[in-house]
Motif scaffolding. Structure first.
Motif, PDB file in Angstrom:
ATOM      1  N   SER A  89      -5.016  58.799  41.845  1.00 45.23           N
ATOM      2  CA  SER A  89      -6.388  58.761  41.342  1.00 45.23           C
ATOM      3  C   SER A  89      -7.266  57.860  42.202  1.00 45.23           C
ATOM      4  O   SER A  89      -8.451  58.136  42.398  1.00 45.23           O
ATOM      5  N   MET A  90      -6.694  56.772  42.746  1.00 38.89           N
ATOM      6  CA  MET A  90      -7.466  55.895  43.624  1.00 38.89           C
ATOM      7  C   MET A  90      -7.771  56.563  44.951  1.00 38.89           C
ATOM      8  O   MET A  90      -8.795  56.290  45.582  1.00 38.89           O
ATOM      9  N   ASP A  91      -6.897  57.465  45.379  1.00 42.82           N
ATOM     10  CA  ASP A  91      -7.086  58.135  46.661  1.00 42.82           C
ATOM     11  C   ASP A  91      -7.969  59.374  46.540  1.00 42.82           C
ATOM     12  O   ASP A  91      -8.373  59.948  47.541  1.00 42.82           O
ATOM     13  N   GLU A  92      -8.257  59.767  45.308  1.00 47.39           N
ATOM     14  CA  GLU A  92      -9.065  60.968  45.098  1.00 47.39           C
ATOM     15  C   GLU A  92     -10.519  60.707  45.467  1.00 47.39           C
ATOM     16  O   GLU A  92     -11.091  59.679  45.102  1.00 47.39           O
ATOM     17  N   VAL A  93     -11.109  61.632  46.186  1.00 47.11           N
ATOM     18  CA  VAL A  93     -12.497  61.513  46.625  1.00 47.11           C
ATOM     19  C   VAL A  93     -13.342  62.530  45.866  1.00 47.11           C
ATOM     20  O   VAL A  93     -12.983  63.700  45.760  1.00 47.11           O
ATOM     21  N   PHE A 101       2.356  56.010  40.377  1.00 42.61           N
ATOM     22  CA  PHE A 101       2.017  57.151  41.230  1.00 42.61           C
ATOM     23  C   PHE A 101       0.724  57.814  40.772  1.00 42.61           C
ATOM     24  O   PHE A 101      -0.116  58.205  41.584  1.00 42.61           O
ATOM     25  N   ALA A 102       0.562  57.954  39.451  1.00 45.21           N
ATOM     26  CA  ALA A 102      -0.675  58.554  38.926  1.00 45.21           C
ATOM     27  C   ALA A 102      -1.887  57.710  39.316  1.00 45.21           C
ATOM     28  O   ALA A 102      -2.934  58.247  39.679  1.00 45.21           O
ATOM     29  N   LEU A 103      -1.735  56.387  39.252  1.00 44.10           N
ATOM     30  CA  LEU A 103      -2.844  55.511  39.625  1.00 44.10           C
ATOM     31  C   LEU A 103      -3.146  55.593  41.114  1.00 44.10           C
ATOM     32  O   LEU A 103      -4.312  55.641  41.522  1.00 44.10           O
ATOM     33  N   LEU A 104      -2.107  55.631  41.943  1.00 39.93           N
ATOM     34  CA  LEU A 104      -2.313  55.717  43.391  1.00 39.93           C
ATOM     35  C   LEU A 104      -3.048  56.995  43.777  1.00 39.93           C
ATOM     36  O   LEU A 104      -3.963  56.978  44.598  1.00 39.93           O
ATOM     37  N   THR A 145     -14.695  49.612  36.512  1.00 42.61           N
ATOM     38  CA  THR A 145     -14.454  51.006  36.885  1.00 42.61           C
ATOM     39  C   THR A 145     -13.128  51.464  36.272  1.00 42.61           C
ATOM     40  O   THR A 145     -12.261  50.633  35.967  1.00 42.61           O
ATOM     41  N   PRO A 146     -12.952  52.764  36.086  1.00 42.81           N
ATOM     42  CA  PRO A 146     -11.664  53.249  35.571  1.00 42.81           C
ATOM     43  C   PRO A 146     -10.491  52.864  36.469  1.00 42.81           C
ATOM     44  O   PRO A 146      -9.377  52.629  35.979  1.00 42.81           O
ATOM     45  N   MET A 147     -10.708  52.801  37.783  1.00 41.79           N
ATOM     46  CA  MET A 147      -9.625  52.429  38.690  1.00 41.79           C
ATOM     47  C   MET A 147      -9.144  51.010  38.424  1.00 41.79           C
ATOM     48  O   MET A 147      -7.940  50.738  38.349  1.00 41.79           O
ATOM     49  N   MET A 148     -10.072  50.069  38.288  1.00 44.46           N
ATOM     50  CA  MET A 148      -9.685  48.688  38.032  1.00 44.46           C
ATOM     51  C   MET A 148      -9.021  48.550  36.676  1.00 44.46           C
ATOM     52  O   MET A 148      -8.070  47.772  36.519  1.00 44.46           O
TER      53      MET A 148
END
Length: 253
Positions: free
Chosen positions: A105-109, A100-103, A28-31
């Motif tokens: 994006s991970m929290d975005e629903v 911060f950008a990654l955090l 996934t893009p997050m990983m």
């Protein structure tokens, strides 16, 4: 697909392997963002390690009691004090901005996901409910997922990681996973997907994922939930959209 060269083995790694030191391959893009951030931070760590090690070795070499019985008395150095104050403050900025950008994006629903799956944790199995296909109590896509006992494993299946009913999802599709427990706290964690969501009694937590490649991804409960905590694995199988449609059809017939 597997490539072997001398003693190296390169293959897609979507489950834990013996003596594994690194991350599992990102699906996934997050990983992928987590892995990239890890590598970026390690770059700065190596720079700091080399710089500090050089200073220590130089100090031990030049201020050895035999080479320099009477060391020079250095009270202060304006230049080096300015540098050692500025650089350590700049490095955290280079680390903080991408983190911060990654955090966030991970929290975005995802507002309008294609599929919603409800993962319910039990002691010690999981129930999955595909909410989009539940038209009535009689017509619903819900099933339980139990770990396969060691004596029943087939050749190639992983011990304590394989289940009787996998979570089947379409690849390259926005998914919403709603996580909740039926008894005690649990967790829904799949490393290759970059997902780790706690299941808290009385609450609904949700995560959004988009699996970018087909494959089978393994995870485990990462919240101690009782005696058989180690026997509640998670298996997600990403398939083409056409095969996913056939799987859904077969569940009702």
């Amino acid at each position: 697909m597997k490539l072997e060269w001398l003693f190296l083995t390169i293959a897609p790694c979507d489950a834990a392997e013996p003596w594994q030191l690194g991350f599992q391959d990102a699906a996934t893009p997050m990983m992928q963002g987590i892995i990239d951030l890890h590598h970026d931070i390690f770059f700065f760590l190596i720079l700091i390690l080399v710089f500090v090690s050089r200073i220590l070795v130089r100090a031990l070499w030049h201020f050895h009691y035999k080479k320099n019985p009477i060391p020079q008395r250095i009270v202060h150095g304006t230049t080096i004090e300015i540098l050692r104050t500025i650089f350590p403050s700049i490095i955290p900025m280079f680390i903080a901005i991408p983190s911060f950008a990654l955090l966030y994006s991970m929290d975005e629903v995802v507002v309008d996901p294609a599929i919603t799956i409800k993962a319910i944790g039990h002691q010690w199995y999981r129930t999955y409910e595909y909410s989009d296909y539940n038209s009535s109590d009689e017509q619903s896509l819900t099933f339980d997922s139990y770990t396969i006992p060691e004596d029943d494993l087939e050749l190639g299946q992983s011990r304590l990681l394989e289940v009787d009913n996998r979570v089947v999802v379409p690849a390259k599709t926005h998914l919403r996973i709603i996580v909740t427990p039926a008894d005690v706290p649990h967790s829904w964690a799949v490393p290759s997907l970059g997902v780790k969501c706690d299941a808290v009694p009385g609450r609904l937590n949700q995560i959004s994922i988009s699996v970018q490649r087909e494959g089978v991804y393994y995870g485990q409960c990462s919240e101690i939930c009782g005696t058989n905590h180690a026997f509640t694995p998670i298996v997600v199988e990403a398939v083409p959209t056409k095969d996913y449609g056939s799987w859904v059809f077969n569940q009702f017939h």
